[in-house]
Design a protein around this motif. Structure first.
Motif, mmCIF file in Angstrom:
data_model
loop_
_atom_site.group_PDB
_atom_site.id
_atom_site.type_symbol
_atom_site.label_atom_id
_atom_site.label_comp_id
_atom_site.label_asym_id
_atom_site.label_seq_id
_atom_site.Cartn_x
_atom_site.Cartn_y
_atom_site.Cartn_z
ATOM 1 N N GLN A 47 14.203 -7.302 -30.468
ATOM 2 C CA GLN A 47 13.178 -8.207 -29.955
ATOM 3 C C GLN A 47 11.793 -7.928 -30.529
ATOM 4 O O GLN A 47 10.883 -8.738 -30.369
ATOM 5 C CB GLN A 47 13.111 -8.111 -28.424
ATOM 6 C CG GLN A 47 14.357 -8.624 -27.722
ATOM 7 C CD GLN A 47 14.214 -8.538 -26.207
ATOM 8 O OE1 GLN A 47 13.602 -7.601 -25.680
ATOM 9 N NE2 GLN A 47 14.766 -9.516 -25.507
ATOM 10 N N LEU A 48 11.607 -6.808 -31.189
ATOM 11 C CA LEU A 48 10.296 -6.439 -31.727
ATOM 12 C C LEU A 48 9.904 -7.414 -32.835
ATOM 13 O O LEU A 48 10.678 -7.640 -33.768
ATOM 14 C CB LEU A 48 10.352 -5.012 -32.278
ATOM 15 C CG LEU A 48 9.019 -4.383 -32.706
ATOM 16 C CD1 LEU A 48 8.116 -4.176 -31.492
ATOM 17 C CD2 LEU A 48 9.257 -3.045 -33.409
ATOM 18 N N PRO A 49 8.711 -8.022 -32.765
ATOM 19 C CA PRO A 49 8.285 -8.964 -33.811
ATOM 20 C C PRO A 49 8.287 -8.320 -35.196
ATOM 21 O O PRO A 49 8.093 -7.108 -35.335
ATOM 22 C CB PRO A 49 6.865 -9.351 -33.376
ATOM 23 C CG PRO A 49 6.845 -9.127 -31.903
ATOM 24 C CD PRO A 49 7.738 -7.948 -31.666
ATOM 25 N N LEU A 50 8.485 -9.138 -36.214
ATOM 26 C CA LEU A 50 8.638 -8.640 -37.587
ATOM 27 C C LEU A 50 7.440 -7.808 -38.029
ATOM 28 O O LEU A 50 7.603 -6.748 -38.647
ATOM 29 C CB LEU A 50 8.843 -9.813 -38.543
ATOM 30 C CG LEU A 50 8.950 -9.447 -40.036
ATOM 31 C CD1 LEU A 50 10.139 -8.527 -40.276
ATOM 32 C CD2 LEU A 50 9.054 -10.711 -40.891
ATOM 33 N N ALA A 51 6.224 -8.272 -37.725
ATOM 34 C CA ALA A 51 5.029 -7.532 -38.159
ATOM 35 C C ALA A 51 5.031 -6.118 -37.593
ATOM 36 O O ALA A 51 4.673 -5.155 -38.290
ATOM 37 C CB ALA A 51 3.769 -8.276 -37.725
ATOM 38 N N TYR A 52 5.449 -5.958 -36.343
ATOM 39 C CA TYR A 52 5.474 -4.635 -35.731
ATOM 40 C C TYR A 52 6.679 -3.820 -36.200
ATOM 41 O O TYR A 52 6.627 -2.591 -36.216
ATOM 42 C CB TYR A 52 5.466 -4.750 -34.208
ATOM 43 C CG TYR A 52 4.178 -5.331 -33.673
ATOM 44 C CD1 TYR A 52 2.967 -5.111 -34.325
ATOM 45 C CD2 TYR A 52 4.166 -6.107 -32.524
ATOM 46 C CE1 TYR A 52 1.794 -5.648 -33.846
ATOM 47 C CE2 TYR A 52 2.991 -6.645 -32.028
ATOM 48 C CZ TYR A 52 1.803 -6.417 -32.698
ATOM 49 O OH TYR A 52 0.627 -6.948 -32.230
ATOM 50 N N ARG A 53 7.773 -4.508 -36.601
ATOM 51 C CA ARG A 53 8.889 -3.762 -37.170
ATOM 52 C C ARG A 53 8.484 -3.136 -38.504
ATOM 53 O O ARG A 53 8.867 -2.017 -38.819
ATOM 54 C CB ARG A 53 10.111 -4.675 -37.372
ATOM 55 C CG ARG A 53 10.810 -5.069 -36.108
ATOM 56 C CD ARG A 53 12.296 -5.345 -36.308
ATOM 57 N NE ARG A 53 12.567 -6.308 -37.353
ATOM 58 C CZ ARG A 53 12.541 -7.637 -37.191
ATOM 59 N NH1 ARG A 53 12.219 -8.152 -36.000
ATOM 60 N NH2 ARG A 53 12.840 -8.448 -38.182
ATOM 61 N N ILE A 54 7.685 -3.859 -39.266
ATOM 62 C CA ILE A 54 7.200 -3.299 -40.534
ATOM 63 C C ILE A 54 6.216 -2.166 -40.265
ATOM 64 O O ILE A 54 6.295 -1.095 -40.870
ATOM 65 C CB ILE A 54 6.556 -4.405 -41.391
ATOM 66 C CG1 ILE A 54 7.626 -5.432 -41.801
ATOM 67 C CG2 ILE A 54 5.883 -3.813 -42.617
ATOM 68 C CD1 ILE A 54 7.065 -6.640 -42.521
ATOM 69 N N ASN A 86 8.798 -9.626 -26.443
ATOM 70 C CA ASN A 86 9.586 -8.507 -25.908
ATOM 71 C C ASN A 86 8.937 -7.893 -24.674
ATOM 72 O O ASN A 86 9.096 -6.707 -24.404
ATOM 73 C CB ASN A 86 9.802 -7.438 -26.982
ATOM 74 C CG ASN A 86 8.496 -6.845 -27.481
ATOM 75 O OD1 ASN A 86 7.440 -7.452 -27.341
ATOM 76 N ND2 ASN A 86 8.562 -5.653 -28.065
ATOM 77 N N TYR A 87 8.195 -8.709 -23.941
ATOM 78 C CA TYR A 87 7.543 -8.216 -22.729
ATOM 79 C C TYR A 87 7.300 -9.380 -21.780
ATOM 80 O O TYR A 87 7.333 -10.550 -22.163
ATOM 81 C CB TYR A 87 6.223 -7.518 -23.063
ATOM 82 C CG TYR A 87 5.176 -8.426 -23.665
ATOM 83 C CD1 TYR A 87 4.342 -9.207 -22.863
ATOM 84 C CD2 TYR A 87 5.011 -8.506 -25.051
ATOM 85 C CE1 TYR A 87 3.381 -10.044 -23.412
ATOM 86 C CE2 TYR A 87 4.060 -9.344 -25.614
ATOM 87 C CZ TYR A 87 3.254 -10.106 -24.795
ATOM 88 O OH TYR A 87 2.309 -10.943 -25.340
ATOM 89 N N VAL A 88 7.065 -9.031 -20.515
ATOM 90 C CA VAL A 88 6.569 -10.001 -19.544
ATOM 91 C C VAL A 88 5.179 -9.540 -19.123
ATOM 92 O O VAL A 88 4.889 -8.337 -19.108
ATOM 93 C CB VAL A 88 7.504 -10.110 -18.313
ATOM 94 C CG1 VAL A 88 8.827 -10.719 -18.721
ATOM 95 C CG2 VAL A 88 7.697 -8.756 -17.655
ATOM 96 N N ALA A 89 4.309 -10.484 -18.828
ATOM 97 C CA ALA A 89 2.918 -10.141 -18.544
ATOM 98 C C ALA A 89 2.423 -10.862 -17.309
ATOM 99 O O ALA A 89 2.870 -11.975 -16.985
ATOM 100 C CB ALA A 89 2.037 -10.492 -19.738
#
Length: 653
Positions: free
Chosen positions: A78-85, A542-545
């Protein structure tokens, strides 16, 4: 297959780095042209191999290859691509691979941009850098391999630390590491000069742009880290004197002294001993910072690892680097010489005083950072050293340093006349007193500390403006026609002035309120009204806010809505604060959600921070000054042809 390719690339890089150090250093000493010629190609090969390894790990994150243990620990689907990089360097093993990418990248840059230097000198520099690279490669391969496999592979990863799921992770570590590792180049130049016995103005001129470039990146890295902590942690502070924050600030202080010392060595052939020791110390303190972050001796939101084996390895590497370099310095010290003479009142004396103040300031920060660790290690109890210590010790050391910042540029080399200097600084002094006394009255509350800080900032800024004006008058040319290194110095000093003004004013006039607010209630801060409208649910990738809606108005006119958040990530039950900030360059209205209370009420933290943006604006100006300095045309020399015998002259002296 990708992981195996990355691991194999690391092994090959280690072999090339060891060969580079083992062949080029003896080759330069013996005049072996064939071995000397290996230095530049070896640097390029190492960089290419580390790019392969780094790309392999990045691809494993992009494709969500959870069979790689490091990927499984620091990402999930679920981690967005930018943060996976960005997660490639979000943990211990990957951050070391980023360090190696920077290390080999700097070495490759030296091989490409130092073609005007004698080949033997470049071979020595690259040989030293090769050995440093080999040390970190051994650390990675023996204790921190990012390509270890899991069998069987998990279906899902654990996710990246929620604190790191921010754009700050994309830019902060690369900038910081560029600064840390960049000082290894200056260290390598210093060791190469010691080996050759050529500690002269030429060596300083070669080293100076590399030192300034490293200082530039470290300045930006520290500033971005400060901003990231400011808005991400929800505490509203721009600097916490956290031990890991200190670990980057310490080499910055010594590096600042280094670039000033290099200027004296280049222009007056003085301070050679100082410059060598500062070059060794700056990189050594960068290694000390790596030890603190990765040894497990610190508990911090910034710390990477808690494996004692890793701490022992880095401590061993630190000991080898410091021990061998200081041993070599001790052997060569009697031959260094004192350089040009200078009077008690001269630019050299003022810069020497600056060096001493910076070194003592760095020592005070080291003491406050390490002393509690020693007390704990000796079993003498727990000791906390926080802002009161640092403010009481560090600030008094900086006051004379800031005073000298305006005096140094107007003093002549070798000998200066005090009456002439006082005459030139009369206007800045009068302005400093007037503005320092007046600003606190204008802002509504007079304070001695605010008056002192504003006066020092005005003193520096006025001296900068006056110096530029006088130079333009004397040369009858425009601002951009001035030498870029000279202009860069003044821009960096102006950045210091802006930074000091920002720190002084935000610390003197910020306000903080912790309030309980139900929907419809209002709180006032800095002339603004904040009306709490309530909290609503929202969902991220990947979160609820829980998102707060707060109406910001002034004199009955609604200006905007602020939306502070409280996020809970799927991989962690720990809620994360996302502050809402309204900024206009002169102040911040900063709002953070606390905890839910009864009847739809929430605890809310509200800050009013005047001039806080000036802190980071000052850092950007400092970095811009460094950029101007390294773009000076005298550092872009045409290739000079040297025979091997000429290049090696003095190698055995």
């Amino acid at each position: 297959m990708i992981a195996e390719l990355g691991h194999f690339s690391l092994i090959l890089t280690l072999l090339v780095a060891l060969a580079q150090g083992a062949l080029t250093l003896p080759g330069a000493a013996r005049g072996n042209a064939a071995w000397i010629a290996l230095a530049r190609p070896a640097a390029g090969i190492q960089f290419f191999l580390i790019v392969i390894a780094f790309s392999s790990l990045t691809w494993a994150f992009v494709t969500k290859d959870f069979s790689v243990a490091y990927v499984a620990q620091n990402a999930n689907s679920q981690l967005p691509l930018a943060y996976r990089i960005a997660a490639v360097w979000g943990g211990h093993e990957g951050s070391l691979l980023l360090w190696l990418l920077m290390q080999t990248g700097w070495a490759y840059a030296v091989s490409m941009f130092s073609r005007q230097l004698p080949d033997a000198m470049v071979a020595r520099v690259l040989g030293v850098l090769g050995l440093v690279t080999a040390g970190f490669l051994l650390f990675v391969l023996l204790t921190s391999n990012p390509f270890e496999r899991l069998s069987p592979a998990p279906i899902e990863g654990l996710d990246l630390n929620p604190l790191l799921q921010d754009v700050g992770l994309i830019f902060h570590p690369p900038l910081l590491y560029m600064g840390y590792v960049g000082f290894s180049v200056v260290f390598a130049f210093a060791i190469a000069a010691l080996l050759a016995g050529q500690l002269d103005a030429t060596w300083a001129r070669w080293s100076r742009p590399w030192a300034t470039a490293a200082w530039l990146f470290l300045t930006l890295g520290i500033a971005l880290g400060s901003w990231w902590a400011y808005y991400e942690l929800g505490w509203g502070g721009w600097w916490f004197w956290d031990p890991v924050e200190n670990s980057s600030f310490i080499p910055w202080l010594v590096g600042t002294a280094l670039i000033h010392s290099l200027a004296v060595t280049e222009k007056r052939n003085s301070f050679k001993s100082w410059t060598v020791l500062l070059a060794i110390s700056t990189f050594s303190l960068s290694l000390l910072g790596a030890f603190l972050v990765r040894s497990g001796v610190l508990t911090s939101v910034h710390a990477f690892a808690t494996d004692p084996r890793r701490g022992v390895f880095i401590l061993l590497l630190f000991t080898v680097v410091v021990g061998t370099s200081l041993f070599l310095y001790a052997l060569r010290a009697p031959k260094i010489g004192l350089g040009g003479r200078f009077d008690l009142i001269s630019r050299e004396s003022l810069l020497l005083t600056n060096n001493v103040l910076m070194a003592v300031a760095a020592g005070s920060v080291i003491l406050g950072t390490l002393y509690p660790l020693f007390i704990d290690a000796l079993g003498l109890g727990k000791l906390s050293v926080g802002p009161p210590y640092f403010n009481a010790v560090f600030v008094p050391l900086m006051v004379p340093a800031l005073l000298l910042m305006a005096v140094g540029p107007v003093a002549n080399w070798k000998s200066a006349k005090l009456p002439a200097m006082m005459k030139r600084l009369y206007v800045p002094a009068v302005l400093a007193v007037a503005v320092g006394v007046g600003v606190p009255f204008v802002l509504g509350r007079w304070s001695l500390m605010v008056a002192l800080g504003v006066a020092l900032a005005t003193w520096i800024a006025a001296a900068v403006v006056l110096g530029i004006y006088e130079r333009m008058q004397a040369t009858r040319s425009g601002l951009l026609a001035q030498p870029r290194s000279w202009l860069g110095m003044h821009v960096a000093h102006l950045g210091i002035a802006v930074f000091v003004a920002g720190v002084t004013l935000v610390m003197g006039y910020e306000t903080e309120q912790d309030v309980s607010m139900a929907p419809g209630q209002t709180v006032s801060t800095g002339g603004y009204e904040l009306k709490f409208l309530g909290v609503r649910k929202a969902r991220g990738p990947n979160y609820v806010a829980e998102v707060g809606d707060i109406e910001m108005s002034r004199e009955g006119k609604v200006l905007r809505l602020l939306h502070p958040e409280k996020r809970t990530y799927a991989s962690s039950a720990m809620p994360m604060t996302e502050a809402a900030i309204d900024a206009n360059g002169l102040r911040h209205v900063y709002v953070a959600l606390g905890e839910p209370l009864a009847d739809d009420a929430w605890s809310i933290r509200v800050y009013y921070k005047p001039f806080v943006d000036w802190i980071w604006a000052g850092c950007i100006l400092m970095a811009l000054g460094g950029l101007l300095a390294i773009s000076d045309r005298r550092y872009r020399l045409k290739r000079k042809r040297h025979s091997v015998s000429t290049a090696l002259k003095g190698a055995t002296s």
